[in-house]
Enzyme design. Sequence first.
Site, PDB file in Angstrom:
ATOM      1  CG  HIS A 109     -13.490 -12.786 -10.680  1.00 25.84           C
ATOM      2  ND1 HIS A 109     -13.948 -13.033  -9.407  1.00 25.84           N
ATOM      3  CD2 HIS A 109     -13.262 -13.994 -11.242  1.00 25.84           C
ATOM      4  CE1 HIS A 109     -13.973 -14.336  -9.199  1.00 25.84           C
ATOM      5  NE2 HIS A 109     -13.585 -14.947 -10.293  1.00 25.84           N
TER       6      HIS A 109
ATOM      7  CB  ILE B 253      17.028 -17.607   4.510  1.00 27.19           C
ATOM      8  CG1 ILE B 253      17.705 -17.669   5.877  1.00 27.19           C
ATOM      9  CG2 ILE B 253      17.814 -18.381   3.462  1.00 27.19           C
ATOM     10  CD1 ILE B 253      17.812 -19.077   6.449  1.00 27.19           C
TER      11      ILE B 253
ATOM     12  CG  LEU C 165      -2.221  -0.687   1.150  1.00 31.38           C
ATOM     13  CD1 LEU C 165      -2.909  -0.736   2.506  1.00 31.38           C
ATOM     14  CD2 LEU C 165      -3.111   0.055   0.137  1.00 31.38           C
TER      15      LEU C 165
ATOM     16  CB  CYS D 287     -16.869 -16.159 -10.515  1.00 27.49           C
ATOM     17  SG  CYS D 287     -15.886 -17.316 -11.483  1.00 27.49           S
TER      18      CYS D 287
ATOM     19  CD  GLU E  61     -14.167  -9.646  -8.125  1.00 29.60           C
ATOM     20  OE1 GLU E  61     -15.062  -9.438  -8.970  1.00 29.60           O
ATOM     21  OE2 GLU E  61     -13.889 -10.791  -7.697  1.00 29.60           O
TER      22      GLU E  61
ATOM     23  CD  GLN F   2      18.435   2.389  17.559  1.00 35.59           C
ATOM     24  OE1 GLN F   2      19.524   1.950  17.890  1.00 35.59           O
ATOM     25  NE2 GLN F   2      17.676   3.087  18.385  1.00 35.59           N
TER      26      GLN F   2
HETATM   27  N1  GLN Z   1     -15.479 -22.958  -8.884  1.00 35.68           N
HETATM   28  C1  GLN Z   1     -16.030 -22.279 -10.009  1.00 35.68           C
HETATM   29  C2  GLN Z   1     -15.306 -22.634 -11.308  1.00 35.68           C
HETATM   30  O1  GLN Z   1     -14.179 -23.079 -11.277  1.00 35.68           O
HETATM   31  C3  GLN Z   1     -16.059 -20.781  -9.788  1.00 35.68           C
HETATM   32  C4  GLN Z   1     -14.708 -20.147  -9.730  1.00 35.68           C
HETATM   33  C5  GLN Z   1     -14.725 -18.748  -9.178  1.00 35.68           C
HETATM   34  O2  GLN Z   1     -15.713 -18.330  -8.565  1.00 35.68           O
HETATM   35  N2  GLN Z   1     -13.640 -18.012  -9.335  1.00 35.68           N
HETATM   36  O3  GLN Z   1     -15.826 -22.433 -12.350  1.00 35.68           O
END
Ligand code: GLN
Length: 539
Positions: free
Chosen positions: A511, A151, A23, A385, A513, A195
């Site tokens: 997705h 390491i 961040l 999804c 997002e 430090q």
């Molecule tokens: N498990 C589901 C698939 O593989 C959905 C995957 C997910 O939500 N990213 O299609």
Amino acid sequence: MAYKHTKFIFVTGGVVSSLGKGLTAAALGALLEARGLNVTILKMDPYINVDPGTMNPFQHGEVFVTDDGAETDLDLGHYERFLSLTTSRKNNFTSGQIYDAVIKKERRGDYLGGTVQVIPHVTNEIKERIVAASEGRDICIVEVGGTVGDIESLPFMEAVRQLSFDVGDENAVFMHLTYVPYIAAAGELKTKPTQHSVKALLEIGIKPDIIVCRCERPLVGDIKKKISLFCNVKPNCVITAEDQKTIYSLPLALHAEELDQRVVDALGMWTRMPDLSAWERVVSLTLHPTDQVHIAIVGKYVDLVESYKSLNEALTHGGLANECKVVLDYVDSERFEEDPASLREVIGHAHGILVPGGFGARGIEGKIAAVRYAREQGIPFFGICLGMQCATIEYGRNVAGLPGANSTEFDPATPHPVIHLMEAQKDVADKGATMRLGAYPCNVKPDSRVFDAYGKRLVSERHRHRFEFNNTYRERLDEAGLVATGVYTDLDLVECVEIPSHPWFVGVQFHPEYKSRPLRPHPLFAEFVKAAIAHRQGG
Ligand code: GLN
């Protein structure tokens, strides 16, 4: 060499992990961009896994997916949210990838019979990747994963030490993030851990130019002077990074401490002062919202906010677009399996219900029950999804007359596999990087909720899944009222489904997002939150 024109900022961490190195690096990137510089940023992860795609979310948090289909560290999500860049597989690499590449070269005979060693072969591989990612940029910020003293991060530390030497002092800055704890019993902030961690850095030949001190209280009195004296860093290069109420105020807080000025000074650059008005607006809307809605997230990893990082942020951005605070209520779907009657009590008051992505059968029936509740009660619903797959199963079973409908992921013998394994997945044996990954175009149907949101016919979104909507059931579901409103036309894959007769019911196979940013909230999240506000006002 290609890096002649690029300047580097190497970010290391000390004392403890989870200080917010990613961040801090991203917020610095935002400040430098606001000064008009062309910035890129990358993260090097010291673990041996080739990528985090195969790691348990309990260990690693979210897997962030790039347009080009890389499964990467969640810090890349911060990078995209704070900077204007779109990351790619160049912006994140692990020890696993480095060793994999070196060993392949050795097997091919590329090293001409030489002894292959950490220095120079592994370090050169690291340096080459940093240089390749920096191409064409004014500034390249390089976050070294892990904590000094580990390491496994040593080859990365050595590589950046060498690189700073190669490009010259005036083109490289070392920024070290440490922790300055407040010891309540003594009533004091303590500098000793800082430090020690700077000493550990010096032992491997890295002298920090700037020390950013993560702390719960401001560095009052002589603390900065003390750190400066013991660590050989100018007092004005000791920067306070106090806990913030929202991550989006970090660029403002670091600017108030003049971090960006110290960095450009150290790099001998002249830039305009940053225009931070967009960030000020985000912070002001976040801290002083005029409205508030509750969104129930019905999922599996409820104790792990880190696993849904981009999702949380995207919902917050959806709130920003509506000048509204979004309160997220995480609900473990398994409880609805044990006690279906609790649905009303637990999510009945939510203004919106969201079922996120996920893998595996655990809790799936509870998610399907939550979808049904949202559908029947007219509560805005967003399925992402796996959430879209649950919505399809639920509609199949309870509306379209397909008893026992399921995904073959959860019931291989289901009589109605409304969700099934993608053709391309049928012969896949390896687990790593074998899903449908990265950006695909999606054609959006006019007169749909998704079109209303995007305002255009062709969009691009990122994927990470193995299963998909089964076209055998498309017509049947469509006739019953679950309409496919987004399609990847090349392979005729259904990407969006919705119920036109419902106030707002949308499921997406991708997705969204991953692509939402505070300065550019994703339209689907903005519309979902808008629908949640409307639901609250109507209900
Ligand atoms: N498990 C589901 C698939 O593989 C959905 C995957 C997910 O939500 N990213 O299609």
